[in-house]
Design a protein around this motif. Structure first.
Motif, PDB file in Angstrom:
ATOM      1  N   ALA A   1     -10.279 -14.351   5.144  1.00 22.42           N
ATOM      2  CA  ALA A   1     -10.917 -14.618   3.859  1.00 22.42           C
ATOM      3  C   ALA A   1     -10.283 -13.861   2.700  1.00 22.42           C
ATOM      4  O   ALA A   1     -10.569 -14.135   1.547  1.00 22.42           O
ATOM      5  N   MET A   2      -9.415 -12.896   3.007  1.00 24.31           N
ATOM      6  CA  MET A   2      -8.819 -12.111   1.921  1.00 24.31           C
ATOM      7  C   MET A   2      -7.412 -11.649   2.256  1.00 24.31           C
ATOM      8  O   MET A   2      -7.035 -11.532   3.416  1.00 24.31           O
ATOM      9  N   THR A   3      -6.675 -11.399   1.189  1.00 30.03           N
ATOM     10  CA  THR A   3      -5.366 -10.770   1.275  1.00 30.03           C
ATOM     11  C   THR A   3      -5.481  -9.459   0.518  1.00 30.03           C
ATOM     12  O   THR A   3      -6.038  -9.430  -0.581  1.00 30.03           O
ATOM     13  N   VAL A   4      -4.983  -8.389   1.117  1.00 31.27           N
ATOM     14  CA  VAL A   4      -5.112  -7.072   0.495  1.00 31.27           C
ATOM     15  C   VAL A   4      -3.732  -6.449   0.366  1.00 31.27           C
ATOM     16  O   VAL A   4      -2.932  -6.473   1.303  1.00 31.27           O
ATOM     17  N   ARG A   5      -3.470  -5.901  -0.800  1.00 31.22           N
ATOM     18  CA  ARG A   5      -2.251  -5.127  -1.047  1.00 31.22           C
ATOM     19  C   ARG A   5      -2.675  -3.772  -1.589  1.00 31.22           C
ATOM     20  O   ARG A   5      -3.813  -3.584  -2.011  1.00 31.22           O
ATOM     21  N   SER A   6      -1.723  -2.833  -1.597  1.00 28.78           N
ATOM     22  CA  SER A   6      -2.018  -1.511  -2.152  1.00 28.78           C
ATOM     23  C   SER A   6      -0.837  -1.046  -2.991  1.00 28.78           C
ATOM     24  O   SER A   6       0.286  -1.506  -2.812  1.00 28.78           O
ATOM     25  N   ALA A   7      -1.138  -0.118  -3.906  1.00 25.64           N
ATOM     26  CA  ALA A   7      -0.106   0.430  -4.783  1.00 25.64           C
ATOM     27  C   ALA A   7      -0.557   1.785  -5.296  1.00 25.64           C
ATOM     28  O   ALA A   7      -1.721   2.157  -5.172  1.00 25.64           O
ATOM     29  N   GLY A   8       0.392   2.509  -5.885  1.00 30.52           N
ATOM     30  CA  GLY A   8       0.104   3.806  -6.478  1.00 30.52           C
ATOM     31  C   GLY A   8       0.481   3.833  -7.944  1.00 30.52           C
ATOM     32  O   GLY A   8       1.327   3.055  -8.391  1.00 30.52           O
ATOM     33  N   LEU A   9      -0.132   4.746  -8.676  1.00 31.18           N
ATOM     34  CA  LEU A   9       0.188   4.888 -10.093  1.00 31.18           C
ATOM     35  C   LEU A   9       1.596   5.442 -10.298  1.00 31.18           C
ATOM     36  O   LEU A   9       2.266   5.092 -11.267  1.00 31.18           O
ATOM     37  N   ILE A  10       2.020   6.307  -9.390  1.00 31.54           N
ATOM     38  CA  ILE A  10       3.336   6.917  -9.530  1.00 31.54           C
ATOM     39  C   ILE A  10       4.254   6.408  -8.414  1.00 31.54           C
ATOM     40  O   ILE A  10       3.786   5.972  -7.374  1.00 31.54           O
ATOM     41  N   GLY A  11       5.536   6.470  -8.657  1.00 28.11           N
ATOM     42  CA  GLY A  11       6.504   5.951  -7.694  1.00 28.11           C
ATOM     43  C   GLY A  11       7.121   6.997  -6.786  1.00 28.11           C
ATOM     44  O   GLY A  11       8.120   6.721  -6.130  1.00 28.11           O
ATOM     45  N   LYS A  12       6.529   8.179  -6.728  1.00 26.04           N
ATOM     46  CA  LYS A  12       7.103   9.278  -5.943  1.00 26.04           C
ATOM     47  C   LYS A  12       7.315   8.905  -4.478  1.00 26.04           C
ATOM     48  O   LYS A  12       8.284   9.327  -3.857  1.00 26.04           O
ATOM     49  N   TRP A  13       6.419   8.097  -3.913  1.00 32.68           N
ATOM     50  CA  TRP A  13       6.527   7.732  -2.495  1.00 32.68           C
ATOM     51  C   TRP A  13       6.936   6.261  -2.321  1.00 32.68           C
ATOM     52  O   TRP A  13       6.679   5.661  -1.288  1.00 32.68           O
ATOM     53  N   GLN A  14       7.581   5.717  -3.348  1.00 34.04           N
ATOM     54  CA  GLN A  14       8.096   4.340  -3.278  1.00 34.04           C
ATOM     55  C   GLN A  14       8.958   4.189  -2.020  1.00 34.04           C
ATOM     56  O   GLN A  14       9.844   5.009  -1.765  1.00 34.04           O
ATOM     57  N   ASP A  15       8.680   3.164  -1.228  1.00 39.42           N
ATOM     58  CA  ASP A  15       9.416   2.834   0.006  1.00 39.42           C
ATOM     59  C   ASP A  15       9.262   3.863   1.124  1.00 39.42           C
ATOM     60  O   ASP A  15       9.951   3.771   2.136  1.00 39.42           O
ATOM     61  N   HIS A  16       8.373   4.843   0.956  1.00 40.25           N
ATOM     62  CA  HIS A  16       8.136   5.845   2.000  1.00 40.25           C
ATOM     63  C   HIS A  16       6.962   5.411   2.876  1.00 40.25           C
ATOM     64  O   HIS A  16       6.056   4.728   2.406  1.00 40.25           O
ATOM     65  N   PRO A  17       6.947   5.852   4.142  1.00 40.78           N
ATOM     66  CA  PRO A  17       5.778   5.587   4.981  1.00 40.78           C
ATOM     67  C   PRO A  17       4.561   6.374   4.481  1.00 40.78           C
ATOM     68  O   PRO A  17       4.697   7.288   3.670  1.00 40.78           O
ATOM     69  N   ALA A  18       3.393   6.002   4.979  1.00 38.43           N
ATOM     70  CA  ALA A  18       2.166   6.721   4.637  1.00 38.43           C
ATOM     71  C   ALA A  18       2.232   8.153   5.162  1.00 38.43           C
ATOM     72  O   ALA A  18       2.994   8.469   6.088  1.00 38.43           O
ATOM     73  N   HIS A  19       1.417   9.019   4.579  1.00 38.84           N
ATOM     74  CA  HIS A  19       1.333  10.420   4.984  1.00 38.84           C
ATOM     75  C   HIS A  19       1.028  10.490   6.485  1.00 38.84           C
ATOM     76  O   HIS A  19       0.123   9.796   6.971  1.00 38.84           O
ATOM     77  N   PRO A  20       1.751  11.331   7.234  1.00 37.12           N
ATOM     78  CA  PRO A  20       1.529  11.409   8.690  1.00 37.12           C
ATOM     79  C   PRO A  20       0.081  11.700   9.084  1.00 37.12           C
ATOM     80  O   PRO A  20      -0.409  11.154  10.078  1.00 37.12           O
ATOM     81  N   SER A  21      -0.603  12.529   8.332  1.00 34.61           N
ATOM     82  CA  SER A  21      -2.004  12.831   8.657  1.00 34.61           C
ATOM     83  C   SER A  21      -2.896  11.612   8.447  1.00 34.61           C
ATOM     84  O   SER A  21      -3.885  11.429   9.169  1.00 34.61           O
ATOM     85  N   MET A  22      -2.565  10.762   7.473  1.00 34.80           N
ATOM     86  CA  MET A  22      -3.349   9.541   7.269  1.00 34.80           C
ATOM     87  C   MET A  22      -3.012   8.508   8.338  1.00 34.80           C
ATOM     88  O   MET A  22      -3.890   7.771   8.790  1.00 34.80           O
ATOM     89  N   VAL A  23      -1.761   8.471   8.772  1.00 33.86           N
ATOM     90  CA  VAL A  23      -1.384   7.588   9.882  1.00 33.86           C
ATOM     91  C   VAL A  23      -2.187   7.961  11.124  1.00 33.86           C
ATOM     92  O   VAL A  23      -2.726   7.093  11.818  1.00 33.86           O
ATOM     93  N   ASP A  24      -2.317   9.271  11.384  1.00 38.15           N
ATOM     94  CA  ASP A  24      -3.101   9.748  12.527  1.00 38.15           C
ATOM     95  C   ASP A  24      -4.590   9.419  12.372  1.00 38.15           C
ATOM     96  O   ASP A  24      -5.238   8.980  13.323  1.00 38.15           O
ATOM     97  N   ALA A  25      -5.124   9.640  11.163  1.00 38.31           N
ATOM     98  CA  ALA A  25      -6.541   9.340  10.914  1.00 38.31           C
ATOM     99  C   ALA A  25      -6.797   7.842  11.099  1.00 38.31           C
ATOM    100  O   ALA A  25      -7.821   7.448  11.677  1.00 38.31           O
ATOM    101  N   ALA A  26      -5.879   7.018  10.635  1.00 42.04           N
ATOM    102  CA  ALA A  26      -6.012   5.563  10.784  1.00 42.04           C
ATOM    103  C   ALA A  26      -6.005   5.178  12.263  1.00 42.04           C
ATOM    104  O   ALA A  26      -6.836   4.370  12.706  1.00 42.04           O
ATOM    105  N   ARG A  27      -5.100   5.768  13.014  1.00 40.09           N
ATOM    106  CA  ARG A  27      -4.998   5.466  14.443  1.00 40.09           C
ATOM    107  C   ARG A  27      -6.301   5.793  15.162  1.00 40.09           C
ATOM    108  O   ARG A  27      -6.770   5.034  16.007  1.00 40.09           O
ATOM    109  N   ARG A  28      -6.906   6.929  14.797  1.00 44.06           N
ATOM    110  CA  ARG A  28      -8.170   7.323  15.426  1.00 44.06           C
ATOM    111  C   ARG A  28      -9.281   6.298  15.168  1.00 44.06           C
ATOM    112  O   ARG A  28     -10.219   6.178  15.948  1.00 44.06           O
ATOM    113  N   LEU A  29      -9.163   5.554  14.062  1.00 40.21           N
ATOM    114  CA  LEU A  29     -10.165   4.544  13.729  1.00 40.21           C
ATOM    115  C   LEU A  29      -9.715   3.136  14.134  1.00 40.21           C
ATOM    116  O   LEU A  29     -10.341   2.142  13.746  1.00 40.21           O
ATOM    117  N   GLY A  30      -8.615   3.058  14.875  1.00 35.24           N
ATOM    118  CA  GLY A  30      -8.163   1.770  15.385  1.00 35.24           C
ATOM    119  C   GLY A  30      -7.272   0.971  14.463  1.00 35.24           C
ATOM    120  O   GLY A  30      -7.099  -0.236  14.655  1.00 35.24           O
TER     121      GLY A  30
END
Length: 143
Positions: A30-59
């Motif tokens: 029912a939806m398409t979701v995208r994300s973005a940031g105000l600043i380009g400091k992490w342009q083309d970089h993976p997500a923060h490792p701690s957030m990747v881990d937190a996401a994994r814990r939630l499936g």
């Protein structure tokens, strides 16, 4: 009609990428979701490792995320633009233009999602749980 959501945080490195995967999973076809940031400091970089881990814990799998900076094209693409905190919302209002202003709002509608950057893994976990719970605000409540 498919709904298009854009989640926005400061760097597209922690909060908005997680919100993107959580909303995508809960919203299904029912939806398409995208994300973005105000600043380009992490342009083309993976997500923060701690957030990747937190996401994994939630499936959720955040390993394929690559950061991107907000653009006018992204703002125009979205039906709704969900800012992770009031500072991001204020910045978006300053750059979005009158034609897109009606699309802007806070992800949790009445409170900020604290930025976990510079904090413990526990802060990332708490942030992810808060974002996950907030998906209910955006699923099935609009045409």
């Amino acid at each position: 009609m498919m709904r298009k959501l854009l989640t926005v945080c400061l760097g597209n490195y922690c909060r908005s990428p997680f919100a993107q995967v959580a909303l995508t999973r809960r919203g299904g076809a029912a939806m398409t979701v995208r994300s973005a940031g105000l600043i380009g400091k992490w342009q083309d970089h993976p997500a923060h490792p701690s957030m990747v881990d937190a996401a994994r814990r939630l499936g959720h799998d955040l390993t394929h995320h690559r950061g991107q900076q907000i653009t006018l094209d992204l703002l125009q693409w979205a039906d709704d633009v969900l800012a992770m905190d009031t500072a991001v919302l204020t910045a978006l209002r300053a750059v979005c233009g009158e034609n897109n202003a009606h699309k802007l709002g806070l992800y949790l509608s009445d409170r900020d999602i604290p930025d976990p950057m510079g904090h413990s893994d526990g802060a990332f976990n708490e942030c992810a749980v808060l974002i996950e719970a907030g998906t209910a605000l955006h699923i099935g409540n609009r045409p």
